[in-house]
Design an enzyme around this catalytic site. Structure first.
Site, PDB file in Angstrom:
ATOM      1  N   GLU A 141      32.641  43.301  41.139  1.00 20.12           N
ATOM      2  CA  GLU A 141      34.036  43.659  40.836  1.00 20.12           C
ATOM      3  C   GLU A 141      34.016  44.327  39.472  1.00 20.12           C
ATOM      4  O   GLU A 141      33.696  43.687  38.470  1.00 20.12           O
ATOM      5  CB  GLU A 141      34.927  42.407  40.797  1.00 20.12           C
ATOM      6  CG  GLU A 141      35.010  41.652  42.105  1.00 20.12           C
ATOM      7  CD  GLU A 141      35.665  42.449  43.222  1.00 20.12           C
ATOM      8  OE1 GLU A 141      36.314  43.481  42.940  1.00 20.12           O
ATOM      9  OE2 GLU A 141      35.512  42.059  44.387  1.00 20.12           O
ATOM     10  N   CYS A 150      41.370  44.600  34.505  1.00 19.83           N
ATOM     11  CA  CYS A 150      40.743  45.675  35.271  1.00 19.83           C
ATOM     12  C   CYS A 150      41.751  46.370  36.179  1.00 19.83           C
ATOM     13  O   CYS A 150      41.542  47.501  36.593  1.00 19.83           O
ATOM     14  CB  CYS A 150      39.596  45.112  36.103  1.00 19.83           C
ATOM     15  SG  CYS A 150      40.109  43.672  37.042  1.00 19.83           S
TER      16      CYS A 150
HETATM   17  P1  NDP Z   1      30.194  43.143  30.779  1.00 20.95           P
HETATM   18  O1  NDP Z   1      29.730  43.916  31.947  1.00 20.95           O
HETATM   19  O2  NDP Z   1      29.745  43.550  29.434  1.00 20.95           O
HETATM   20  O3  NDP Z   1      29.802  41.611  30.919  1.00 20.95           O
HETATM   21  C1  NDP Z   1      30.128  40.854  32.050  1.00 20.95           C
HETATM   22  C2  NDP Z   1      29.126  39.719  32.214  1.00 20.95           C
HETATM   23  O4  NDP Z   1      27.848  40.282  32.515  1.00 20.95           O
HETATM   24  C3  NDP Z   1      28.934  38.882  30.967  1.00 20.95           C
HETATM   25  O5  NDP Z   1      28.747  37.537  31.327  1.00 20.95           O
HETATM   26  C4  NDP Z   1      27.668  39.472  30.386  1.00 20.95           C
HETATM   27  O6  NDP Z   1      26.968  38.600  29.545  1.00 20.95           O
HETATM   28  C5  NDP Z   1      26.891  39.749  31.636  1.00 20.95           C
HETATM   29  N1  NDP Z   1      25.790  40.694  31.473  1.00 20.95           N
HETATM   30  C6  NDP Z   1      25.670  41.706  30.601  1.00 20.95           C
HETATM   31  N2  NDP Z   1      24.496  42.350  30.785  1.00 20.95           N
HETATM   32  C7  NDP Z   1      23.864  41.718  31.793  1.00 20.95           C
HETATM   33  C8  NDP Z   1      22.620  41.895  32.454  1.00 20.95           C
HETATM   34  N3  NDP Z   1      21.764  42.854  32.112  1.00 20.95           N
HETATM   35  N4  NDP Z   1      22.295  41.043  33.460  1.00 20.95           N
HETATM   36  C9  NDP Z   1      23.122  40.068  33.825  1.00 20.95           C
HETATM   37  N5  NDP Z   1      24.315  39.844  33.228  1.00 20.95           N
HETATM   38  C10 NDP Z   1      24.686  40.667  32.235  1.00 20.95           C
HETATM   39  O7  NDP Z   1      31.799  43.133  30.885  1.00 20.95           O
HETATM   40  P2  NDP Z   1      32.842  42.502  29.859  1.00 20.95           P
HETATM   41  O8  NDP Z   1      32.592  41.043  29.698  1.00 20.95           O
HETATM   42  O9  NDP Z   1      32.888  43.358  28.650  1.00 20.95           O
HETATM   43  O10 NDP Z   1      34.202  42.641  30.688  1.00 20.95           O
HETATM   44  C11 NDP Z   1      34.952  43.805  30.681  1.00 20.95           C
HETATM   45  C12 NDP Z   1      34.719  44.608  31.947  1.00 20.95           C
HETATM   46  O11 NDP Z   1      34.938  43.805  33.093  1.00 20.95           O
HETATM   47  C13 NDP Z   1      35.688  45.769  32.087  1.00 20.95           C
HETATM   48  O12 NDP Z   1      35.002  46.948  32.435  1.00 20.95           O
HETATM   49  C14 NDP Z   1      36.600  45.362  33.228  1.00 20.95           C
HETATM   50  O13 NDP Z   1      37.160  46.409  33.947  1.00 20.95           O
HETATM   51  C15 NDP Z   1      35.711  44.529  34.049  1.00 20.95           C
HETATM   52  N6  NDP Z   1      36.492  43.593  34.839  1.00 20.95           N
HETATM   53  C16 NDP Z   1      36.606  43.816  36.183  1.00 20.95           C
HETATM   54  C17 NDP Z   1      37.391  42.991  36.969  1.00 20.95           C
HETATM   55  C18 NDP Z   1      37.447  43.187  38.446  1.00 20.95           C
HETATM   56  O14 NDP Z   1      37.664  42.229  39.143  1.00 20.95           O
HETATM   57  N7  NDP Z   1      37.249  44.378  38.958  1.00 20.95           N
HETATM   58  C19 NDP Z   1      38.144  41.874  36.395  1.00 20.95           C
HETATM   59  C20 NDP Z   1      37.912  41.697  34.992  1.00 20.95           C
HETATM   60  C21 NDP Z   1      37.115  42.553  34.257  1.00 20.95           C
HETATM   61  P3  NDP Z   1      27.154  38.710  27.932  1.00 20.95           P
HETATM   62  O15 NDP Z   1      28.437  38.065  27.644  1.00 20.95           O
HETATM   63  O16 NDP Z   1      26.014  37.989  27.393  1.00 20.95           O
HETATM   64  O17 NDP Z   1      27.143  40.166  27.592  1.00 20.95           O
END
Ligand code: NDP
Length: 478
Positions: A244, A278
């Protein structure tokens, strides 16, 4: 709070602790959290796999009772969890409590799904045979979640996974992990056996690859580039993946719109929850006949929003959740100005009683769909108005963006609403309502690159969290 990981029923907080800071008050440390190592991830994967046979065969009444009790605990503690959420992520207290109540409702819904989950029975093409289609757990599920809904998203992934008999490893965002720790405490209190749910904290890049390669399925919510990376990591092992991702959601206002409804839906859909949704509207597309009246009213509405400390009762818009996101928002604002867009309201930082990441809700005029402002997801309280000739052009502009999560329209014409519903390429369409605002009993998600691998929520979530088995029985010989 002192954050703890949960592996095989054991709470762990050893190792280096990383603090989270209150975005409403940068002088306040909210929590200290341990960081999962590769060894932690491997251990969690092993115990989740070991628990899979017994949890997947656990009596469905018992499974339902545990989920229902978790929902009850979330409801009973909505004030505490909502307050922590407001302190760590920056949502207003009302939004934080509301999100926690929603998480409780999600657990109650999936408690019911445990009992409702159907199979199918078919006559066979062959005499003396029949066919049974059954749905089995997909296995060990890794759930990786973002900071913007720190209790609701962990809840809807965990509740669905457990309901269908899977075991879970949850990895919440390092920016706001506190609510996930509280959720883990409630699952234990509700009687979930050790190892069925495990919580890993810390940096996704450290343990991400191991989780993706060794779990049976990964459900991820976050940024589109991270989602792409996860998909690539999943390919060699063919781990099942649900993503998502981001949105660049259009909200169309037609000449025949009810002005009050249009302004309210645009204002709430764009700036509510500090624009960090999002499904939030980031492009407001307005036909020329209503443009001036709509813009005049919208500017007043946006200007009237009270920005401030998330726990102040008068606050309507909390701070931006973290410094990285604030800097990203300010970069978009600066480049939009440089490209000729006019700031109608906002565009600057706001002073409050505490030192925090306060950004004024920002609206640009005179923008077009080629500008970066209207092409890249911002994920903050910033949007632009695009003026168009007519409905045809509005539909073309709305579709001229590869992100396809949510899309909305304000119109009093049933014909126009229905045309838009059919022609929108987004996964969600709203009519006379904000583009944001998702209900838990119906499917949620978008088309690629906003989503991939099956919808979440409602009974549609069974598609990802189960595998289908087709059984042919020759009962003629029995
Ligand atoms: P990120 O993609 O930066 O992070 C999301 C999660 O992924 C975090 O737990 C992060 O850990 C983890 N992560 C990062 N890199 C890796 C990797 N290489 N392997 C595995 N896990 C990883 O997103 P944000 O937290 O900044 O959230 C914002 C984004 O989420 C926006 O783009 C938004 O649109 C989207 N979003 C989408 C929704 C939907 O349902 N479509 C709903 C809510 C948000 P860490 O914290 O350590 O970086």
């Amino acid at each position: 709070m002192l954050g703890r990981q949960l592996i095989d029923g054991q709470w762990r907080s050893e190792g280096t602790l990383i603090p989270t800071v209150n975005p409403s008050d940068l002088d306040e440390i909210v929590g200290q959290y341990p960081q999962a190592s590769l060894a932690d991830a491997q251990e969690a994967l092993a115990v989740a796999r070991a628990q899979l046979p017994s949890w997947s065969r656990t009596n469905i009444q018992k499974r339902a009772d545990i989920l229902r009790k978790t929902g009850d605990l979330l409801l009973a503690r909505a004030n505490d969890v909502g307050t922590l959420l407001a302190r760590e992520e920056g949502k207003t207290l009302a939004e934080g409590i509301g999100e926690t109540v929603r998480a409780a409702q999600v657990f109650h819904y999936f408690a019911g799904e445990v009992l409702r989950h159907p199979g199918q029975w078919h006559d066979s093409l062959r005499d003396g045979h029949n066919v049974i289609v059954s749905y089995e757990p997909v296995g060990v599920v890794a759930a990786i979640t973002p900071w913007n809904f720190p209790i609701a998203i962990p809840a809807w992934k965990t509740a669905a996974a457990l309901a269908y008999g899977n075991t879970v490893i949850l990895k919440p965002s390092e920016f706001a992990p506190g609510c996930a720790v509280q959720l883990a405490e409630m699952l234990v209190e509700a009687g979930l056996p050790a190892g069925v749910f495990n919580l890993l904290l810390g940096n996704g890049r450290v343990i991400g690859q191991t989780l993706v390669e060794e779990a049976d399925a990964v459900t991820f919510t976050g940024a589109t580039p991270t989602g792409r990376h996860i998909l690539q990591m999943a390919a060699p092992a063919m781990t099942k993946v649900q993503l998502e991702l981001g949105g660049k959601n259009p909200f169309i206002v037609l000449d025949d719109a009810d002005l009050d409804v249009a302004v309210e839906a645009a204002a709430q859909g764009t700036w509510g929850q500090t624009g960090q949704r999002c499904t939030g509207s980031e492009r407001i597309i307005v036909t020329k006949g209503i443009h001036d009246a709509f813009v005049e009213r919208l500017i007043k509405a946006v200007d009237a929003f009270r920005v401030g400390h998330a726990l102040d009762s008068s606050t309507q818009i909390g701070p931006v959740a973290n410094l990285a996101q604030l800097e990203k928002n300010l970069g978009f604002i600066e480049r939009a100005r440089a490209s000729g867009a006019e700031v109608a309201v906002g565009g600057h930082l706001v002073e409050a009683r505490t030192r925090g990441h306060f950004l004024a809700p920002t609206l640009f005029l005179d923008t077009d769909n080629r500008m970066e402002l209207n092409r890249e997801e911002i994920f903050g309280p910033v949007a632009g108005i695009i003026k168009v000739e007519d409905f045809d052009e509005a539909i073309a502009v709305a579709g001229d963006c590869e992100l396809a999560l949510s899309s909305g329209i304000a119109t009093t014409s049933l014909r126009n609403a229905e045309r838009y519903r059919r022609e929108s390429t987004a996964g969600m369409v709203t009519v006379n309502a904000p583009t944001a605002g998702v209900e838990y009993h119906v499917p949620f998600g978008g088309r690629a690159p906003s989503g991939f691998g099956g919808r979440e929520q409602g009974s549609a979530s069974a598609e990802f969290f189960t595998e289908i088995k087709t059984t042919y029985i020759n009962h003629g010989v029995l």
